[in-house]
Design an enzyme around this catalytic site. Structure first.
Site, PDB file in Angstrom:
ATOM      1  N   LYS A  72      10.243  -1.507  -6.573  1.00 26.76           N
ATOM      2  CA  LYS A  72       8.800  -1.341  -6.795  1.00 26.76           C
ATOM      3  C   LYS A  72       8.300  -0.028  -6.186  1.00 26.76           C
ATOM      4  CE  LYS A  72       5.759  -3.401  -3.891  1.00 26.76           C
ATOM      5  NZ  LYS A  72       4.733  -2.497  -3.352  1.00 26.76           N
ATOM      6  N   ASN A  73       8.718   0.245  -4.946  1.00 29.06           N
ATOM      7  CA  ASN A  73       8.160   1.404  -4.255  1.00 29.06           C
ATOM      8  C   ASN A  73       8.702   2.737  -4.770  1.00 29.06           C
ATOM      9  OD1 ASN A  73       6.614  -0.315  -2.822  1.00 29.06           O
ATOM     10  ND2 ASN A  73       7.706  -0.106  -0.881  1.00 29.06           N
TER      11      ASN A  73
ATOM     12  N   ARG B 251      -2.384  -0.044  -3.097  1.00 26.74           N
ATOM     13  CA  ARG B 251      -2.337   1.127  -2.226  1.00 26.74           C
ATOM     14  C   ARG B 251      -1.771   2.357  -2.961  1.00 26.74           C
ATOM     15  NH1 ARG B 251      -3.812   3.564   2.670  1.00 26.74           N
ATOM     16  NH2 ARG B 251      -2.124   4.894   3.343  1.00 26.74           N
TER      17      ARG B 251
ATOM     18  N   CYS C  81      -2.276  -4.563   0.102  1.00 23.49           N
ATOM     19  CA  CYS C  81      -2.176  -5.693   1.030  1.00 23.49           C
ATOM     20  C   CYS C  81      -2.906  -5.366   2.327  1.00 23.49           C
ATOM     21  CB  CYS C  81      -0.704  -5.987   1.328  1.00 23.49           C
ATOM     22  SG  CYS C  81       0.139  -6.847  -0.005  1.00 23.49           S
TER      23      CYS C  81
ATOM     24  N   ARG D 122       3.285  -9.214  -6.800  1.00 23.33           N
ATOM     25  CA  ARG D 122       3.208  -7.741  -6.723  1.00 23.33           C
ATOM     26  C   ARG D 122       4.584  -7.125  -6.547  1.00 23.33           C
ATOM     27  NH1 ARG D 122      -2.008  -6.181  -3.315  1.00 23.33           N
ATOM     28  NH2 ARG D 122      -1.393  -4.224  -4.239  1.00 23.33           N
TER      29      ARG D 122
ATOM     30  N   ARG E 271      -4.751   1.197   7.176  1.00 21.65           N
ATOM     31  CA  ARG E 271      -4.159   2.003   6.113  1.00 21.65           C
ATOM     32  C   ARG E 271      -5.056   3.173   5.678  1.00 21.65           C
ATOM     33  NH1 ARG E 271      -0.757  -1.758   2.072  1.00 21.65           N
ATOM     34  NH2 ARG E 271       0.737  -0.097   2.320  1.00 21.65           N
ATOM     35  N   PRO E 272      -5.388   4.069   6.609  1.00 19.67           N
ATOM     36  CA  PRO E 272      -6.223   5.219   6.252  1.00 19.67           C
ATOM     37  C   PRO E 272      -5.463   6.200   5.357  1.00 19.67           C
ATOM     38  CG  PRO E 272      -5.448   5.436   8.508  1.00 19.67           C
ATOM     39  CD  PRO E 272      -4.947   4.110   8.009  1.00 19.67           C
ATOM     40  N   ILE E 273      -6.184   7.169   4.794  1.00 20.95           N
ATOM     41  CA  ILE E 273      -5.524   8.181   3.947  1.00 20.95           C
ATOM     42  C   ILE E 273      -5.751   9.579   4.510  1.00 20.95           C
ATOM     43  CG2 ILE E 273      -5.460   6.838   1.814  1.00 20.95           C
ATOM     44  CD1 ILE E 273      -7.996   8.384   0.920  1.00 20.95           C
ATOM     45  N   ASP E 274      -6.018   9.635   5.834  1.00 15.07           N
ATOM     46  CA  ASP E 274      -6.317  10.930   6.446  1.00 15.07           C
ATOM     47  C   ASP E 274      -5.161  11.927   6.311  1.00 15.07           C
ATOM     48  OD1 ASP E 274      -5.050   9.016   8.129  1.00 15.07           O
ATOM     49  OD2 ASP E 274      -5.359  10.307   9.866  1.00 15.07           O
TER      50      ASP E 274
ATOM     51  N   ILE F 152       4.761  -0.168  12.704  1.00 12.32           N
ATOM     52  CA  ILE F 152       4.225   0.654  11.608  1.00 12.32           C
ATOM     53  C   ILE F 152       2.795   0.239  11.243  1.00 12.32           C
ATOM     54  CG2 ILE F 152       4.586   1.471   9.228  1.00 12.32           C
ATOM     55  CD1 ILE F 152       6.830   2.358  11.094  1.00 12.32           C
TER      56      ILE F 152
ATOM     57  N   ASP G 192       8.842  -3.600   5.890  1.00 16.25           N
ATOM     58  CA  ASP G 192       8.745  -4.548   4.773  1.00 16.25           C
ATOM     59  C   ASP G 192       9.711  -5.721   4.921  1.00 16.25           C
ATOM     60  OD1 ASP G 192       6.735  -3.057   3.689  1.00 16.25           O
ATOM     61  OD2 ASP G 192       7.933  -2.143   2.104  1.00 16.25           O
TER      62      ASP G 192
HETATM   63  C1  UD1 Z   1       4.863   2.630   1.871  1.00 11.28           C
HETATM   64  C2  UD1 Z   1       5.340   1.411   1.104  1.00 11.28           C
HETATM   65  C3  UD1 Z   1       5.156   0.163   1.943  1.00 11.28           C
HETATM   66  C4  UD1 Z   1       5.838   0.323   3.293  1.00 11.28           C
HETATM   67  C5  UD1 Z   1       5.390   1.606   3.971  1.00 11.28           C
HETATM   68  C6  UD1 Z   1       6.130   1.898   5.254  1.00 11.28           C
HETATM   69  C7  UD1 Z   1       4.892   2.030  -1.186  1.00 11.28           C
HETATM   70  C8  UD1 Z   1       4.138   1.741  -2.420  1.00 11.28           C
HETATM   71  N1  UD1 Z   1       4.558   1.289  -0.111  1.00 11.28           N
HETATM   72  O1  UD1 Z   1       3.472   2.463   2.098  1.00 11.28           O
HETATM   73  O2  UD1 Z   1       5.725  -0.944   1.244  1.00 11.28           O
HETATM   74  O3  UD1 Z   1       5.503  -0.782   4.106  1.00 11.28           O
HETATM   75  O4  UD1 Z   1       5.585   2.730   3.094  1.00 11.28           O
HETATM   76  O5  UD1 Z   1       7.478   1.979   5.020  1.00 11.28           O
HETATM   77  O6  UD1 Z   1       5.788   2.846  -1.168  1.00 11.28           O
HETATM   78  N2  UD1 Z   1      -1.006   6.268   7.814  1.00 11.28           N
HETATM   79  C9  UD1 Z   1      -2.102   6.894   8.339  1.00 11.28           C
HETATM   80  N3  UD1 Z   1      -2.727   7.834   7.573  1.00 11.28           N
HETATM   81  C10 UD1 Z   1      -2.297   8.173   6.324  1.00 11.28           C
HETATM   82  C11 UD1 Z   1      -1.162   7.516   5.800  1.00 11.28           C
HETATM   83  C12 UD1 Z   1      -0.523   6.562   6.569  1.00 11.28           C
HETATM   84  O7  UD1 Z   1      -2.521   6.605   9.456  1.00 11.28           O
HETATM   85  O8  UD1 Z   1      -2.924   9.034   5.687  1.00 11.28           O
HETATM   86  C13 UD1 Z   1      -0.337   5.211   8.600  1.00 11.28           C
HETATM   87  C14 UD1 Z   1      -0.463   3.840   7.925  1.00 11.28           C
HETATM   88  O9  UD1 Z   1      -1.706   3.228   8.199  1.00 11.28           O
HETATM   89  C15 UD1 Z   1       0.702   3.100   8.510  1.00 11.28           C
HETATM   90  C16 UD1 Z   1       1.767   4.204   8.630  1.00 11.28           C
HETATM   91  O10 UD1 Z   1       1.054   5.439   8.625  1.00 11.28           O
HETATM   92  O11 UD1 Z   1       0.372   2.616   9.780  1.00 11.28           O
HETATM   93  C17 UD1 Z   1       2.803   4.176   7.527  1.00 11.28           C
HETATM   94  O12 UD1 Z   1       2.177   4.392   6.286  1.00 11.28           O
HETATM   95  P1  UD1 Z   1       2.909   5.060   5.048  1.00 11.28           P
HETATM   96  O13 UD1 Z   1       4.274   5.482   5.425  1.00 11.28           O
HETATM   97  O14 UD1 Z   1       1.981   6.060   4.469  1.00 11.28           O
HETATM   98  O15 UD1 Z   1       3.036   3.809   4.071  1.00 11.28           O
HETATM   99  P2  UD1 Z   1       2.586   3.695   2.560  1.00 11.28           P
HETATM  100  O16 UD1 Z   1       2.982   4.929   1.821  1.00 11.28           O
HETATM  101  O17 UD1 Z   1       1.176   3.231   2.479  1.00 11.28           O
END
Ligand code: UD1
Length: 419
Positions: A22-23, A92, A116, A397, A121-124, A327, A305
């Site tokens: 999926k990912n 996400r 989920c 999902r 889960r910010p996008i900063d 994480i 995961d």
């Molecule tokens: C992806 C996977 C998810 C997996 C995760 C960690 C997909 C679709 N999802 O999620 O299944 O659990 O990797 O292996 O591929 N963070 C920030 N700011 C940001 C981005 C991330 O603070 O802008 C933090 C997140 O809140 C979290 C950590 O970084 O605590 C890891 O996030 P990230 O590696 O970005 O995971 P995803 O890409 O969302």
């Protein structure tokens, strides 16, 4: 919302095949927008998150056809640069369209993504990285408008190896005509799969799977056919199903090197794992033993995961297992549900202490997120009596034909969809 109804304590046996990851599938489908040429993606799992991705592709004006696990996408004629709030909230991964749309059109209008509820889960990191690439970003009334005449490339140092941010930078830079270097990039196998797909379309990405990824932006792409790699988390879920039921099961379509950190937990629990090409056989003892502390980490560490799934395994493993979730800050909601089934788990902040009991008991439990739901199914397989797992739309999902696959190896599980 549907339910899985499971009669526990049945021995499993035989072969179960995993699905496409999926990912990987989600960012690769989004990447077809950047490619802009007809692409055929094989081994795309039949999941609700894939349905959501296809809805976004169609809203952007892509031609999409789907037949079983094949998805055809032609993003040559985009009619939209905006993804509605409703679609953004479905998962996400919708955030990955940001980089893909910028590559294709120089503009993307999005809002904060859903997914989920396992933390803030910010996008900063995504937005800061885009700004470094020369993207102008304005936010108002929940709408994030990103525009860029030319991606300027350069060096981007990530404060954390975010999977999604790494994917977004790759997608934004891939067609820029300049060089972008990501330092402290995520090293997950899904990043490698995305880079391999893009390279098959004519991109020049090197270092994927390592901490430094170099993207030499190209001018144009070609059409491509690509098969998504196997899902490592689904493979671990079937291994967990075998482990808790004291069974021997062959898991087909796996890349063993992707799941090495999880292997060692199973082995410490007393399971024997034999690998041969893309197959593995797990042979489990009558009673599992507690395993060494699990600490979730970015790849190649223990995957977050698999944390809930291995907590279900630890719940019936004799002795004390300590599990740290490093994480996501809110990824322990399954503990309350496992306790309903008789698990002995104490938790504070990001640490859980699991004292393995001899037997779990069937109960009514709620999926609180995708992997938590899968963990409860695993727990139900070894629980005495009937377990009813509610809110299985979360499980949909990420797991294709979950009940069918488990039934085929001897589990007594059925799905009941509420009309
Ligand atoms: C992806 C996977 C998810 C997996 C995760 C960690 C997909 C679709 N999802 O999620 O299944 O659990 O990797 O292996 O591929 N963070 C920030 N700011 C940001 C981005 C991330 O603070 O802008 C933090 C997140 O809140 C979290 C950590 O970084 O605590 C890891 O996030 P990230 O590696 O970005 O995971 P995803 O890409 O969302």
């Amino acid at each position: 919302m549907g339910q899985y109804i499971i009669e526990g304590c049945n021995r499993l046996g035989g072969t179960v095949k995993t699905q496409g990851a999926k990912n990987s599938a989600l960012p690769i489908l989004a990447a077809t927008v950047a490619v802009g040429k007809p692409c055929v993606i094989h081994n795309c799992p039949q999941l609700s998150d894939i349905d959501s991705t296809i809805r976004i592709l169609r809203c952007l004006g892509c031609k999409v056809q789907r037949a079983d696990e094949m998805v055809f996408v032609d993003a040559g004629n985009l009619s939209q640069r905006k993804i509605s709030d409703v679609l953004m909230r479905e998962m996400r991964s919708s955030i990955i369209f940001l980089g893909a749309l910028l590559s294709a059109t120089g503009e993307a209008v999005i809002s904060a993504p859903g997914g989920c509820d396992i933390g803030l889960r910010p996008i900063d990191i995504h937005l800061t990285s885009m700004r470094k690439l020369g993207v102008h970003i304005s936010e108002s009334h929940g709408e994030i408008r990103c525009t860029c005449r030319r991606i300027k490339g350069g060096k981007i140092v990530l404060p954390f190896p975010s999977v999604g941010a790494t994917e977004n930078i790759i997608l934004a830079s891939v067609k820029s005509g300049t060089v972008t270097t990501i330092i402290n990039a995520a090293r997950e196998p899904e990043i490698v799969d995305l880079a391999m797909f893009l390279n098959s379309c004519g991109a020049r990405i090197s270092g994927a799977g390592e901490s430094t990824v170099v993207i030499e932006g190209v001018e144009r792409f070609n059409s491509s056919q690509y098969a998504i790699m196997p899902d490592r988390i689904v493979a671990c879920t079937y291994m967990a199903a075998a482990a808790v039921t004291g069974s021997t099961v062959v898991v087909d379509e796996v890349i063993p090197s992707h799941i090495t950190p999880v292997f060692s937990a199973f082995e410490q629990a007393g399971c024997r794992i034999e690998t041969s090409g893309k197959q593995l056989r797990i042979t489990s003892p009558e009673r599992l033993k507690a395993f060494e502390r699990i600490q979730t980490m970015p790849y190649p560490g223990f995957p977050t995961d698999c944390q809930a799934i291995m907590m279900a395994v630890a719940s019936v493993s004799k002795g004390i297992t300590i599990i740290s979730e490093n994480i996501f800050e809110n990824r322990f909601k399954h503990i309350g549900e496992l306790r309903r089934m008789g698990a002995d788990i104490k938790a504070q902040d990001k640490i859980a202490v699991v004292n393995g009991v001899e037997h779990l008991q069937g109960a009514f439990v709620n999926s609180t997120d995708l992997r938590a739901g899968a963990a409860l199914v695993v727990a139900g397989l070894c629980a005495e009596g009937t377990t009813t797992v509610e809110k299985i739309s979360y499980i949909d999902r990420g797991y294709a034909a979950f009940a069918e696959n488990l039934s085929a190896i001897g589990a007594v599980i059925r799905r009941k969809d509420n009309l």
